[in-house]
Design a protein around this motif. Structure first.
Motif, PDB file in Angstrom:
ATOM      1  N   SER A  41       0.830  -1.200   0.000  1.00  0.00           N
ATOM      2  CA  SER A  41       0.000   0.000   0.000  1.00  0.00           C
ATOM      3  C   SER A  41       0.867   1.254   0.000  1.00  0.00           C
ATOM      4  O   SER A  41       1.854   1.326   0.725  1.00  0.00           O
ATOM      5  N   GLY A  42       0.505   2.204  -0.859  1.00  0.00           N
ATOM      6  CA  GLY A  42       1.212   3.480  -0.880  1.00  0.00           C
ATOM      7  C   GLY A  42       2.476   3.496  -1.706  1.00  0.00           C
ATOM      8  O   GLY A  42       3.217   4.464  -1.685  1.00  0.00           O
ATOM      9  N   GLY A  44       2.680   3.592  -4.923  1.00  0.00           N
ATOM     10  CA  GLY A  44       2.555   4.386  -6.143  1.00  0.00           C
ATOM     11  C   GLY A  44       1.893   3.683  -7.318  1.00  0.00           C
ATOM     12  O   GLY A  44       1.936   4.176  -8.431  1.00  0.00           O
ATOM     13  N   LYS A  45       1.250   2.547  -7.065  1.00  0.00           N
ATOM     14  CA  LYS A  45       0.609   1.798  -8.157  1.00  0.00           C
ATOM     15  C   LYS A  45      -0.507   2.608  -8.806  1.00  0.00           C
ATOM     16  O   LYS A  45      -0.558   2.771 -10.026  1.00  0.00           O
ATOM     17  N   THR A  46      -1.413   3.098  -7.942  1.00  0.00           N
ATOM     18  CA  THR A  46      -2.541   3.863  -8.470  1.00  0.00           C
ATOM     19  C   THR A  46      -2.052   5.103  -9.196  1.00  0.00           C
ATOM     20  O   THR A  46      -2.557   5.453 -10.263  1.00  0.00           O
ATOM     21  N   THR A  47      -1.027   5.736  -8.634  1.00  0.00           N
ATOM     22  CA  THR A  47      -0.478   6.931  -9.266  1.00  0.00           C
ATOM     23  C   THR A  47       0.013   6.614 -10.680  1.00  0.00           C
ATOM     24  O   THR A  47      -0.247   7.363 -11.619  1.00  0.00           O
TER      25      THR A  47
HETATM   26  N1  ATP Z   1      -3.740  13.345  -4.479  1.00  0.00           N
HETATM   27  C1  ATP Z   1      -2.718  13.080  -3.647  1.00  0.00           C
HETATM   28  N2  ATP Z   1      -2.223  14.033  -2.858  1.00  0.00           N
HETATM   29  C2  ATP Z   1      -1.188  13.789  -2.033  1.00  0.00           C
HETATM   30  N3  ATP Z   1      -0.579  12.603  -1.916  1.00  0.00           N
HETATM   31  C3  ATP Z   1      -1.034  11.597  -2.673  1.00  0.00           C
HETATM   32  C4  ATP Z   1      -2.132  11.770  -3.575  1.00  0.00           C
HETATM   33  N4  ATP Z   1      -2.357  10.590  -4.199  1.00  0.00           N
HETATM   34  C5  ATP Z   1      -1.463   9.727  -3.700  1.00  0.00           C
HETATM   35  N5  ATP Z   1      -0.662  10.320  -2.790  1.00  0.00           N
HETATM   36  C6  ATP Z   1       0.447   9.690  -2.071  1.00  0.00           C
HETATM   37  O1  ATP Z   1       1.284   9.068  -3.008  1.00  0.00           O
HETATM   38  C7  ATP Z   1       1.703   7.797  -2.559  1.00  0.00           C
HETATM   39  C8  ATP Z   1       1.323   6.709  -3.555  1.00  0.00           C
HETATM   40  O2  ATP Z   1      -0.080   6.623  -3.619  1.00  0.00           O
HETATM   41  P1  ATP Z   1      -0.830   5.573  -4.513  1.00  0.00           P
HETATM   42  O3  ATP Z   1      -2.276   5.866  -4.401  1.00  0.00           O
HETATM   43  O4  ATP Z   1      -0.257   5.569  -5.880  1.00  0.00           O
HETATM   44  O5  ATP Z   1      -0.497   4.229  -3.775  1.00  0.00           O
HETATM   45  P2  ATP Z   1      -0.972   2.746  -4.126  1.00  0.00           P
HETATM   46  O6  ATP Z   1       0.233   1.974  -4.460  1.00  0.00           O
HETATM   47  O7  ATP Z   1      -2.045   2.767  -5.128  1.00  0.00           O
HETATM   48  O8  ATP Z   1      -1.518   2.257  -2.707  1.00  0.00           O
HETATM   49  P3  ATP Z   1      -2.802   1.364  -2.368  1.00  0.00           P
HETATM   50  O9  ATP Z   1      -2.421  -0.054  -2.578  1.00  0.00           O
HETATM   51  O10 ATP Z   1      -3.021   1.665  -0.902  1.00  0.00           O
HETATM   52  O11 ATP Z   1      -3.931   1.832  -3.230  1.00  0.00           O
HETATM   53  C9  ATP Z   1       1.080   7.611  -1.191  1.00  0.00           C
HETATM   54  O12 ATP Z   1       2.043   7.923  -0.228  1.00  0.00           O
HETATM   55  C10 ATP Z   1      -0.040   8.607  -1.156  1.00  0.00           C
HETATM   56  O13 ATP Z   1      -0.241   9.076   0.154  1.00  0.00           O
END
Ligand code: ATP
Ligand code: MG
Lengths: 378, 297
Positions: A41-42, A44-47
Motif C-alpha cells: 500500500s502506498g 505508487g501503483k494507483t499513481t
Molecule cells: N492526491 C494526492 N495528494 C497527495 N498525496 C497523494 C495523492 N495521491 C497519492 N498520494 C500519495 O502518493 C503515494 C502513492 O499513492 P498511490 O495511491 O499511488 O499508492 P498505491 O500503491 O495505489 O496504494 P494502495 O495499494 O493503498 O492503493 C502515497 O504515499 C499517497 O499518500
C-alpha cells in the motif's frame, strides 16, 4: 520485445507537494500482455495507473502510449480505458446506457444501430445479456464489476487499466473473476494492466509482474522469475512466503557464497549481486524448498513446534536452535504420509541452489520472518 | 420452532414501546403543525366560502362567489405567476455557477469561508437588506452616480427589473445551498470515468454533473418559487405600486378593505398552486435521478 511497447515510462517522477509518490520509473510494458503492478500500500501503483489514464500529469519524465508521448493529452483523447476501483458506474443510467456511454462520445458519431449492437456484444461478452435495462443499484457487486469491464472494453482501447478491480469481491467470486479476466485478455488480445497488492493474484493471473516499492519499480518479470529469482530482499519477502536467515559471508566460490548462519552452520547460497567476504547477508529459503527427515542427515536440526495439515501439503513451524523459527512446507502423498508430530526432532535439508543470499544490514542473528511465520502457524 | 405464546408477547410489547417512542418524538412537531398550520388553513378554507360582513371581516355563508370573483385580481395573479418562475430562474442562473465553483473548484480551505459569506447576509432581516436596495436603486443611488457621467433620467426603482434584482439577491442562498449539496455529494470518480470514456469536459458537465445535480436544482427552484408566490416585501419596496403581487393583494384585502372571504379564496388558490408546483417538481426530480425517491426540501 522489439515491438513498440504499449506503455512506456521514461524517468517518470510524480510528486504531490512534499510527497514523492513515484520516483524515476523507467518501464516498458510489452504489447498484448497481462501485466500486474504489484506492491504494498502506498507504493505508487494507483499513481502510475492514473498517469497512464491521464488523470495525473508526471512531475518529470514522459509517459508514452504505443510510442506517442502523452504529455498534454487529456484523458478523453487517450486510447486507454480504465476500470475504476469502486467501478464508478453512472447511477442515473441503466446498464446498457452505461456501456454505450463511451460509444456515444465517439466522433464522428456512430449510428445508433452500431451502438446498440456493440453494447449488446459487450453485454454478452461479460455474460450479462438480458440485463441491459437494469438500474445499476439493482445489480450485485460482481455484476457491477462486469458492467464496468464491459463499459471499458466496448471502446476497444489499446490498453485496459484495472485498479484493484477485484478487491471488493468475496473470495469465491474473486477467483471466478480472475479466470474470467485472464480469458478475456487472451480473447481480445490487448494489454491489461492490473493494479493489485495481492501477490497471489498477481502471480496467478499475469504474464508479467511489475513489483513496486517506495515509488520505484524493483523488478519486472514473469511470475516464475519473480518468485524463483527475486531481484532483492524486498521482492523475495513480498512475493510468496519465505524464511529469511541472517548470516555473514564466510567464503566466495564462483556464483555461490558460503554463508555462516547465526548458529555457526555454513550453507552455500546463490547470489544476485556481488557480495564481499564478511558482509552481512540475509538468506531467503522458500518453505517448499525445505525437506524434513528423521534426525541424522540434513544441514540444520530442529524441533517441530506446530503443524498445519492442508491435505496435499503440510506446513511446519520448526524451532532451530540459534536461528529461530523456520517455516517448512512438505508435500503429502497419500499412504506414505508419516507426518512429523509437534515436539519431534527433525533434520532440515534443502536442494543446492535453493538458498539465495542478499545484502542486508540489519543482522540480528535470527530468522527475520520468525514473527510472521509464528503468526501463520499459531 | 417450538410453538408457544412466549415469544409473541415480548415482541408485541417491544413493538408497542417502539410506537410509543415514535409517537412521543413526533408529538411536538405534530402539535405545532396542527396549531399553526392545519387550524389556520381550515379557518381560511371556511372563510373562503363565506361573505364579507357589512362592516368588514367574515360572515358565515356557503357560496363560491369569492372564487368566481378571482379574475378581479387577475393582474396580481399574472404578475406573480410570471415573476415567480422568472425570478426563480434568474436566481438559478446566478446560483448554479456559484454552487459549482464552491463544490468542485474552490480550494478546500476557502470553501467554508465562502459558504459562510453566502449565508451570513441571512442573519440580517430581509427588510433591512431590501431597504438598502431601495436606496441604492433610488434617485440618490445609482441614478445619481450615473447622472455625474452624463446618463440622465434613469429610472431603476419601482420597475419589474428592480423587483427581479431584489428577488435574486434575497433568495440566492436558498438556491445555492441545495445545489451545492447535490454537487458536493457528486462522486468525483464519475467525472473521471466520463472523461476516461472519451467525453469532453462539456459533455461530462451536461451528461453527468448537471444531470446528477438536478435534484438539487429542482429543490432550490421549487423552494424559491413557492416562497416567491407569497412574496410581499420585495414588490412593495422595490416595485412601488406598479408590480403588484398576490402577497400584496392579500395584505390589502385582509388589512385595508377587510374583505376576509375574498382574501381567503385568493390564499387557498395560492396554496393549491404551490402544491401543484411541488408535485410537478417532485415528479421531475424523481424521474431525473433514476428510480429512487427524492424528497424535496
Ligand atoms: N492526491 C494526492 N495528494 C497527495 N498525496 C497523494 C495523492 N495521491 C497519492 N498520494 C500519495 O502518493 C503515494 C502513492 O499513492 P498511490 O495511491 O499511488 O499508492 P498505491 O500503491 O495505489 O496504494 P494502495 O495499494 O493503498 O492503493 C502515497 O504515499 C499517497 O499518500
Ligand atoms: Mg491504489
Amino acid at each position: 520485445m522489439t515491438a513498440v511497447p504499449d506503455i512506456e515510462f521514461r524517468a517518470v517522477t510524480k510528486r504531490y507537494g512534499a510527497v514523492t509518490a513515484v520516483s524515476g520509473i523507467d518501464l516498458a510494458i510489452p504489447p498484448s500482455a497481462f501485466v500486474a503492478l504489484l506492491g504494498p500500500s502506498g507504493c505508487g501503483k494507483t499513481t502510475c495507473l492514473r498517469m497512464i489514464g491521464g488523470f495525473e500529469q508526471p512531475s518529470e519524465g514522459q509517459v508514452l502510449i504505443r510510442g506517442r508521448d502523452m504529455a498534454g493529452t487529456p484523458p478523453y483523447r487517450r486510447p486507454v480505458n480504465m476500470v475504476f476501483q469502486q467501478y464508478a458506474l453512472f447511477p442515473h443510467l441503466d446498464v446498457e446506457e452505461n456501456i454505450s456511454y463511451g460509444l456515444r462520445q465517439a466522433r464522428p458519431r456512430l449510428s445508433s444501430r452500431e451502438i446498440s449492437q456493440r453494447a449488446g456484444e459487450a453485454l454478452s461478452m461479460v455474460q450479462l445479456a438480458g440485463y441491459g435495462r437494469r438500474k445499476i443499484h439493482e445489480l450485485s457487486g460482481g455484476q457491477q464489476q462486469r458492467v464496468a469491464l464491459a463499459r471499458a472494453l466496448v471502446n476497444k482501447p489499446a490498453v485496459l487499466l484495472l485498479d484493484e478491480p477485484l478487491a471488493a469481491l468475496d473470495k469465491k467470486l474473486r477467483t471466478d473473476m480472475q479466470i474470467e479476466l485472464q480469458n478475456l485478455q487472451r480473447e481480445i488480445g490487448i494489454t491489461f494492466v492490473l493494479v493489485t497488492h495481492d501477490q497471489e493474484e498477481a502471480l496467478s493471473m499475469s504474464d508479467f509482474v511489475c513489483v513496486m516499492n517506495g515509488g520505484r519499480v524493483v523488478q519486472l518479470g514473469q511470475p516464475s522469475e519473480i518468485y524463483d529469482e527475486p531481484a532483492d530482499l524486498f521482492v523475495a519477502d513480498f512475493v510468496g512466503k519465505t524464511n529469511l536467515l541472517s548470516g555473514t559471508v564466510a567464503g566466495l566460490s564462483g556464483d555461490l557464497v558460503d554463508v555462516a548462519l547465526a548458529d555457526g552452520t555454513v550453507i552455500a547460497a546463490r547470489k544476485r549481486v556481488p557480495l564481499s567476504r564478511g558482509e552481512a547477508v540475509s538468506v531467503s529459503l522458500r518453505p517448499e524448498s525445505l525437506s524434513l527427515s528423521a534426525p541424522g542427515g540434513g544441514s540444520l536440526k530442529g524441533i517441530v513446534r506446530n503443524r498445519i495439515f492442508l491435505g496435499s501439503t503440510a506446513e511446519y513451524a520448526i524451532e532451530v536452535q540459534g536461528i529461530g523459527s523456520l517455516l517448512a512446507k512438505a508435500d503429502h502423498v497419500i499412504g506414505q504420509g508419516n507426518l512429523f508430530q509437534p515436539g519431534e526432532p527433525v533434520a532440515i535439508g534443502f536442494a543446492a541452489g535453493a538458498p539465495l543470499a542478499f545484502p542486508h544490514a540489519n543482522n540480528n542473528g535470527t530468522n527475520q520472518r520468525e514473527d510472521q511465520n509464528a503468526e501463520i502457524l499459531s | 420452532m417450538p410453538a408457544g405464546s412466549q415469544p409473541a408477547f415480548p415482541m408485541r410489547r417491544s413493538l408497542f414501546r417502539k410506537n410509543l417512542v415514535t409517537a412521543l418524538l413526533l408529538a411536538p412537531a405534530a402539535l405545532w403543525l396542527v396549531v399553526f398550520l392545519v387550524l389556520p388553513f381550515v379557518a381560511i378554507a371556511i372563510f373562503s366560502v363565506g361573505e364579507r360582513a357589512p362592516e368588514g371581516g367574515y360572515q358565515a355563508a356557503l357560496t363560491f362567489a369569492q372564487y368566481a370573483n378571482l379574475p378581479a385580481r387577475a393582474t396580481a395573479f399574472w404578475n406573480t405567476m410570471v415573476l415567480a418562475p422568472v425570478g426563480a430562474l434568474a436566481c438559478l442562473l446566478v446560483a448554479y455557477p456559484v454552487a459549482y465553483y464552491l463544490a468542485l473548484r474552490a480550494p478546500d480551505r476557502w470553501r467554508l469561508i465562502l459558504l459562510a459569506l453566502i449565508v451570513i447576509p441571512f442573519w440580517t432581516s430581509l427588510l433591512m437588506r431590501t431597504y438598502a436596495w431601495m436606496y441604492i436603486l433610488g434617485g440618490r443611488g445609482i441614478p445619481a452616480l450615473l447622472a455625474y457621467v452624463g446618463i440622465e433620467d434613469l429610472r431603476l426603482i419601482n420597475t419589474p427589473g428592480a423587483v427581479l434584482l431584489g428577488i435574486v439577491y434575497g433568495y440566492l442562498p436558498l438556491m445555492i445551498l441545495p445545489i451545492y449539496v447535490s454537487l458536493e455529494r457528486l462522486d468525483r470518480r464519475l467525472l473521471e470515468a466520463s472523461a476516461d470514456l472519451g467525453a469532453t469536459p462539456v459533455s461530462t458537465f451536461l451528461g453527468v454533473t448537471l444531470r446528477l445535480s438536478l435534484p438539487g436544482v429542482m429543490t432550490g427552484f421549487s423552494l424559491v418559487m413557492i416562497l416567491l408566490l407569497g412574496e410581499y416585501l420585495i414588490p412593495t419596496l422595490l416595485g412601488g405600486g406598479k408590480v403588484f403581487f398576490i402577497g400584496n393583494a392579500l395584505v390589502d384585502l385582509f388589512l385595508q378593505s377587510r374583505n376576509w372571504p375574498f382574501g381567503s379564496a385568493i390564499a387557498i388558490t395560492l396554496v393549491l398552486v404551490s402544491v401543484v408546483v411541488l408535485i410537478v417538481a417532485n415528479r421531475i426530480s424523481t424521474r431525473l435521478s433514476g428510480a429512487r425517491r427524492v424528497d424535496l426540501i
